[in-house]
Design a protein around this motif. Structure first.
Motif, PDB file in Angstrom:
ATOM      1  N   HIS A  78      47.646  28.933  31.869  1.00 25.51           N
ATOM      2  CA  HIS A  78      47.206  30.164  31.234  1.00 25.51           C
ATOM      3  C   HIS A  78      47.916  31.344  31.875  1.00 25.51           C
ATOM      4  CE1 HIS A  78      43.679  27.723  30.010  1.00 25.51           C
ATOM      5  NE2 HIS A  78      43.737  28.490  28.950  1.00 25.51           N
ATOM      6  N   SER A  79      47.953  32.457  31.153  1.00 26.89           N
ATOM      7  CA  SER A  79      48.495  33.706  31.686  1.00 26.89           C
ATOM      8  C   SER A  79      47.448  34.793  31.501  1.00 26.89           C
ATOM      9  CB  SER A  79      49.749  34.130  30.930  1.00 26.89           C
ATOM     10  OG  SER A  79      50.810  33.249  31.178  1.00 26.89           O
ATOM     11  N   ALA A  80      47.289  35.631  32.499  1.00 28.87           N
ATOM     12  CA  ALA A  80      46.398  36.785  32.381  1.00 28.87           C
ATOM     13  C   ALA A  80      47.274  38.029  32.293  1.00 28.87           C
ATOM     14  CB  ALA A  80      45.472  36.866  33.591  1.00 28.87           C
ATOM     15  N   MET A 135      38.003  32.744  31.349  1.00 29.44           N
ATOM     16  CA  MET A 135      38.474  34.114  31.140  1.00 29.44           C
ATOM     17  C   MET A 135      37.702  35.086  32.038  1.00 29.44           C
ATOM     18  SD  MET A 135      38.220  36.570  27.785  1.00 29.44           S
ATOM     19  CE  MET A 135      36.465  36.761  27.996  1.00 29.44           C
ATOM     20  N   LEU A 136      36.387  34.911  32.114  1.00 25.72           N
ATOM     21  CA  LEU A 136      35.579  35.833  32.913  1.00 25.72           C
ATOM     22  C   LEU A 136      35.914  35.715  34.393  1.00 25.72           C
ATOM     23  CD1 LEU A 136      32.114  35.548  31.133  1.00 25.72           C
ATOM     24  CD2 LEU A 136      33.833  37.337  30.898  1.00 25.72           C
ATOM     25  N   ASN A 137      36.248  34.513  34.826  1.00 27.40           N
ATOM     26  CA  ASN A 137      36.640  34.338  36.218  1.00 27.40           C
ATOM     27  C   ASN A 137      38.002  34.955  36.504  1.00 27.40           C
ATOM     28  OD1 ASN A 137      34.679  32.875  37.903  1.00 27.40           O
ATOM     29  ND2 ASN A 137      34.791  31.355  36.277  1.00 27.40           N
ATOM     30  N   ALA A 138      38.903  34.847  35.543  1.00 33.78           N
ATOM     31  CA  ALA A 138      40.249  35.396  35.736  1.00 33.78           C
ATOM     32  C   ALA A 138      40.215  36.916  35.691  1.00 33.78           C
ATOM     33  CB  ALA A 138      41.198  34.859  34.674  1.00 33.78           C
ATOM     34  N   PHE A 186      48.754  50.302  31.134  1.00 29.90           N
ATOM     35  CA  PHE A 186      48.449  51.212  32.235  1.00 29.90           C
ATOM     36  C   PHE A 186      47.253  50.764  33.073  1.00 29.90           C
ATOM     37  CE2 PHE A 186      51.009  54.072  29.593  1.00 29.90           C
ATOM     38  CZ  PHE A 186      51.781  54.711  30.554  1.00 29.90           C
ATOM     39  N   GLN A 187      46.853  49.516  32.946  1.00 33.30           N
ATOM     40  CA  GLN A 187      45.714  49.073  33.749  1.00 33.30           C
ATOM     41  C   GLN A 187      46.116  48.818  35.202  1.00 33.30           C
ATOM     42  OE1 GLN A 187      44.139  45.748  31.207  1.00 33.30           O
ATOM     43  NE2 GLN A 187      42.272  46.961  31.337  1.00 33.30           N
ATOM     44  N   ARG A 188      45.135  48.951  36.091  1.00 37.77           N
ATOM     45  CA  ARG A 188      45.359  48.588  37.495  1.00 37.77           C
ATOM     46  C   ARG A 188      45.130  47.089  37.624  1.00 37.77           C
ATOM     47  NH1 ARG A 188      43.327  53.613  37.761  1.00 37.77           N
ATOM     48  NH2 ARG A 188      44.286  55.019  39.255  1.00 37.77           N
ATOM     49  N   ILE A 189      46.177  46.366  37.916  1.00 29.49           N
ATOM     50  CA  ILE A 189      46.081  44.908  37.876  1.00 29.49           C
ATOM     51  C   ILE A 189      45.101  44.381  38.933  1.00 29.49           C
ATOM     52  CG2 ILE A 189      48.031  44.384  39.437  1.00 29.49           C
ATOM     53  CD1 ILE A 189      48.829  42.217  37.312  1.00 29.49           C
ATOM     54  N   GLU A 190      45.072  45.037  40.107  1.00 32.09           N
ATOM     55  CA  GLU A 190      44.159  44.579  41.167  1.00 32.09           C
ATOM     56  C   GLU A 190      42.710  44.791  40.757  1.00 32.09           C
ATOM     57  OE1 GLU A 190      46.412  46.923  41.452  1.00 32.09           O
ATOM     58  OE2 GLU A 190      47.845  46.453  43.048  1.00 32.09           O
ATOM     59  N   ASN A 191      42.491  45.798  39.924  1.00 35.37           N
ATOM     60  CA  ASN A 191      41.135  46.095  39.480  1.00 35.37           C
ATOM     61  C   ASN A 191      40.709  45.184  38.331  1.00 35.37           C
ATOM     62  OD1 ASN A 191      38.773  47.957  39.575  1.00 35.37           O
ATOM     63  ND2 ASN A 191      39.372  48.238  37.446  1.00 35.37           N
ATOM     64  N   GLU A 192      41.642  44.841  37.488  1.00 37.20           N
ATOM     65  CA  GLU A 192      41.293  44.131  36.259  1.00 37.20           C
ATOM     66  C   GLU A 192      41.252  42.621  36.429  1.00 37.20           C
ATOM     67  OE1 GLU A 192      40.304  45.790  33.626  1.00 37.20           O
ATOM     68  OE2 GLU A 192      40.706  47.667  34.684  1.00 37.20           O
ATOM     69  N   LEU A 193      42.093  42.099  37.331  1.00 35.80           N
ATOM     70  CA  LEU A 193      42.177  40.646  37.463  1.00 35.80           C
ATOM     71  C   LEU A 193      41.687  40.180  38.827  1.00 35.80           C
ATOM     72  CD1 LEU A 193      45.715  39.937  35.921  1.00 35.80           C
ATOM     73  CD2 LEU A 193      43.499  40.013  34.765  1.00 35.80           C
ATOM     74  N   ASN A 194      41.110  39.002  38.824  1.00 39.37           N
ATOM     75  CA  ASN A 194      40.750  38.338  40.078  1.00 39.37           C
ATOM     76  C   ASN A 194      41.999  37.567  40.516  1.00 39.37           C
ATOM     77  OD1 ASN A 194      39.860  36.657  42.090  1.00 39.37           O
ATOM     78  ND2 ASN A 194      37.890  36.207  41.100  1.00 39.37           N
ATOM     79  N   LEU A 195      42.828  38.245  41.287  1.00 42.75           N
ATOM     80  CA  LEU A 195      44.144  37.679  41.601  1.00 42.75           C
ATOM     81  C   LEU A 195      44.036  36.407  42.446  1.00 42.75           C
ATOM     82  CD1 LEU A 195      46.103  41.017  42.191  1.00 42.75           C
ATOM     83  CD2 LEU A 195      46.278  39.490  40.226  1.00 42.75           C
ATOM     84  N   ASP A 196      43.020  36.340  43.303  1.00 45.30           N
ATOM     85  CA  ASP A 196      42.837  35.123  44.107  1.00 45.30           C
ATOM     86  C   ASP A 196      42.528  33.938  43.186  1.00 45.30           C
ATOM     87  OD1 ASP A 196      43.291  36.480  46.426  1.00 45.30           O
ATOM     88  OD2 ASP A 196      41.169  36.817  46.869  1.00 45.30           O
ATOM     89  N   PHE A 197      41.636  34.170  42.244  1.00 44.08           N
ATOM     90  CA  PHE A 197      41.277  33.095  41.312  1.00 44.08           C
ATOM     91  C   PHE A 197      42.499  32.683  40.483  1.00 44.08           C
ATOM     92  CE2 PHE A 197      39.905  31.583  37.146  1.00 44.08           C
ATOM     93  CZ  PHE A 197      39.004  30.585  37.495  1.00 44.08           C
ATOM     94  N   THR A 250      45.591  32.856  41.310  1.00 39.83           N
ATOM     95  CA  THR A 250      46.491  32.072  42.166  1.00 39.83           C
ATOM     96  C   THR A 250      45.966  30.640  42.307  1.00 39.83           C
ATOM     97  OG1 THR A 250      47.058  34.070  43.371  1.00 39.83           O
ATOM     98  CG2 THR A 250      47.597  31.988  44.445  1.00 39.83           C
ATOM     99  N   GLN A 251      44.661  30.524  42.576  1.00 40.12           N
ATOM    100  CA  GLN A 251      44.061  29.188  42.734  1.00 40.12           C
ATOM    101  C   GLN A 251      44.275  28.333  41.487  1.00 40.12           C
ATOM    102  OE1 GLN A 251      39.939  29.921  43.541  1.00 40.12           O
ATOM    103  NE2 GLN A 251      40.395  31.002  45.448  1.00 40.12           N
ATOM    104  N   GLN A 252      44.159  28.966  40.340  1.00 41.53           N
ATOM    105  CA  GLN A 252      44.266  28.243  39.067  1.00 41.53           C
ATOM    106  C   GLN A 252      45.718  28.115  38.586  1.00 41.53           C
ATOM    107  OE1 GLN A 252      41.571  26.938  37.203  1.00 41.53           O
ATOM    108  NE2 GLN A 252      40.466  27.349  39.100  1.00 41.53           N
ATOM    109  N   GLU A 253      46.645  28.607  39.404  1.00 43.03           N
ATOM    110  CA  GLU A 253      48.064  28.647  39.017  1.00 43.03           C
ATOM    111  C   GLU A 253      48.238  29.378  37.690  1.00 43.03           C
ATOM    112  OE1 GLU A 253      49.571  24.701  39.162  1.00 43.03           O
ATOM    113  OE2 GLU A 253      49.466  24.595  41.340  1.00 43.03           O
ATOM    114  N   MET A 254      47.472  30.431  37.555  1.00 43.93           N
ATOM    115  CA  MET A 254      47.521  31.256  36.345  1.00 43.93           C
ATOM    116  C   MET A 254      48.470  32.424  36.605  1.00 43.93           C
ATOM    117  SD  MET A 254      44.262  33.061  34.460  1.00 43.93           S
ATOM    118  CE  MET A 254      43.353  31.548  34.264  1.00 43.93           C
ATOM    119  N   SER A 255      49.502  32.563  35.794  1.00 43.12           N
ATOM    120  CA  SER A 255      50.444  33.655  36.015  1.00 43.12           C
ATOM    121  C   SER A 255      49.835  34.975  35.543  1.00 43.12           C
ATOM    122  CB  SER A 255      51.753  33.383  35.273  1.00 43.12           C
ATOM    123  OG  SER A 255      51.507  33.242  33.899  1.00 43.12           O
ATOM    124  N   VAL A 256      50.309  36.064  36.096  1.00 44.02           N
ATOM    125  CA  VAL A 256      49.812  37.388  35.696  1.00 44.02           C
ATOM    126  C   VAL A 256      51.000  38.263  35.316  1.00 44.02           C
ATOM    127  CG1 VAL A 256      47.801  37.204  37.222  1.00 44.02           C
ATOM    128  CG2 VAL A 256      49.849  38.387  38.037  1.00 44.02           C
TER     129      VAL A 256
END
Lengths: 143, 376
Positions: free
Chosen positions: B44-46, B167-170, B51-62, B64-70
């Protein structure tokens, strides 16, 4: 919104961008009210860094408005010597005072004489703006 | 007239985004006729909005764990998750039938998508800035981007299916803090092609139907196409310079995110309003509390106030239209009370630090409170 088009300004017809020549070679740039009516209220804005060169017809920044995201197109070439920090932090300020406090950038233009030939000013503005207003109204884009 | 048709599956986010932007530029430069690109991303890709703040919008740790690209889209709106059950619909064109303003093109794009869904018996409609909805539930998120060449890129993430918990976790939604009914409420505002049809419709069937609907709506024929060498070069350049570049993906935004809340007892019951804002623009409004109102009417209010001015008079004008249309459903929720509480939430909105505001997902309303509407 008032759709006035001051004749002392220079307008880029396609993207509805205005230019105000100040002390040579400085040109102040903004978006005119009809351009803003196509975009809607601005939510986000980014402008190329101070000191960077922009070329006529190329992006000088990007915006996200209520109707779309898009590139802001430079009407003339030059170096960005100042950016409007107030609208970078509150882009809605562009909608509220497009010819005044809602300006975008100040450019140092090396080719104003040449570039300005493709802009309209003075008496041409009235006829063009009336045609544009008629067109926008006919299409239902403005009231 | 013949337009180009591109179909792909399992593309990387950097490639898919680069294709759409690079090809929209070539269309704008009149180097190509209009193009319809129907594709899926590798799961999956998130993707955050422009103009969103990526650190605010995505759970980057999750992620990474899920090998989900951003990555970061060129189009606006909220964060989305793309994978093999979400159809990416990208239309690149300069103008159509004399229409060259973003709003006109967006309406045509949404109409074509709606026609496609109607062929399945799904009645969808376009609302607000970027919502494609079925009975108040979002099935697609739309966006439009213009470039210097005069080309437009119109994009839709169409939900054929969706793993809502994933999706909610990502996205940066505090799933562990939400009660089951709150998760149900979020899920209840999303729908998919498969859930509407209650059958396991294949993505290819949806793709073919959407393609045919676009041909019919725009009155054109499609020609199966691929990338010429110059296009491959332009796509590769776009991908390496932008969509593989951390400076683009993790860029900072100067406009502050704001969030605010207000609660008030109204004659219709307790009303709890949360707002998230970009500067002075409302990004999302959530109405919670303990009041009587039709569920779809509440969703309608929230939908129409997405990406809306925070000016009290403009909010009231919009609400007056909704109240006129949904008089019975909103009879016990006074207009004056709603306007007042929204205004108070806007007044209460203050800048939030990065990573501290409620994420604004394309398919997620910012609900984190304990209250929920009571529906008749």
């Amino acid at each position: 919104m008032a759709y006035n088009f001051p004749e002392h300004l220079y307008f880029e017809k396609k993207h509805h961008v205005w230019c105000l020549p100040e002390t040579n070679p400085l040109i102040r740039i903004g978006i005119d009210p009809l351009g803003l009516s196509s975009l809607g209220e601005l939510a986000y804005l980014s402008l190329n860094p101070q000191g960077s060169e922009v070329r006529k017809g190329q992006p000088l920044g990007m915006l996200e408005a209520s109707k779309m995201t898009g590139e802001l197109i430079a009407p003339v070439s030059g170096k960005i010597v100042d950016r409007n920090q107030a609208v970078l932090e509150n882009p809605l300020g562009v909608n509220e005072d497009p010819y005044g406090t809602g300006w975008l950038v100040l450019l140092e233009s090396e080719s104003w004489k040449e570039d300005s030939k493709q802009l309209i000013t003075g008496q041409e503005v009235e006829e063009w703006s009336q045609d544009e207003l008629r067109r926008y109204r006919q299409q239902g884009w403005i009231d | 007239m013949r337009w180009r048709y591109l179909s792909e599956d399992g593309v990387s986010d950097s490639f898919g985004l680069a294709v759409d932007e690079a090809m929209a530029i070539r269309v704008g430069e009149k180097l190509s006729p209009p193009i319809l690109h129907l594709y899926t991303y590798r799961s999956h890709s998130a993707l955050v909005g422009r103009f969103q703040r990526i650190e605010n919008e995505l759970n980057l740790d999750f992620c990474t764990q899920q090998e989900m690209s951003v990555n970061r889209r060129p189009t606006g709106g909220g964060a989305i998750m793309m994978g093999d059950d979400q159809l990416g619909v990208a239309l690149m064109l300069r103008e159509w039938n004399g229409c060259s303003t973003p709003r006109e093109l967006m309406l045509s794009f949404a109409a074509a998508l709606s026609e496609g869904l109607r062929n399945f018996g799904i009645e969808a409609r376009f609302r607000g800035k970027n919502d494609l909805e079925v009975a108040g539930r979002k099935i697609g998120g739309l966006g439009i981007h213009s470039n210097a060449s005069g080309g437009f890129l119109l994009h839709c993430s169409l939900l054929v299916d969706l793993d809502v918990p994933l999706m909610l976790n990502a996205l940066n939604v505090p799933v562990e803090k939400l009660e089951a009914r709150q998760l149900k409420s979020i899920a209840g505002r999303i729908t998919t092609v498969r859930s509407e049809l209650n059958v396991d419709t294949s993505l290819d069937e949806v793709r073919d139907t959407i393609k045919n609907a676009f041909a019919s709506h725009f009155g054109i024929e499609f020609e199966e196409s691929c990338y010429c060498p110059e296009e491959k070069k332009a796509i590769a350049k776009m991908e390496s310079s932008k969509y593989l570049n951390p400076e683009w993906i993790f860029q900072k935004v100067e406009v502050p995110d704001l969030s605010g809340e207000a609660r008030q007892m109204t004659p219709g019951g307790l009303l709890d309003v949360r707002v998230t804002m970009a500067g002075r623009q409302l990004k999302a409004v959530f109405l919670g509390g303990d009041f009587f109102a039709g569920e779809s009417a509440v969703a309608d209010i929230e939908g129409r106030l997405r990406w809306h001015s925070s000016d009290a008079k403009k909010i009231r004008k919009t609400l007056e239209v909704i109240y006129a249309e949904r008089e019975e459903e909103l009879a016990f929720l006074p207009l004056d009370g709603v306007c007042e509480v929204i205004s108070k939430a806007v007044e209460a909105a203050s800048a939030v630090t990065q990573g501290n505001t409620t994420a604004y997902g394309c398919f997620v309303n910012p609900e984190t409170n304990d209250a929920e509407p009571v529906h008749p």
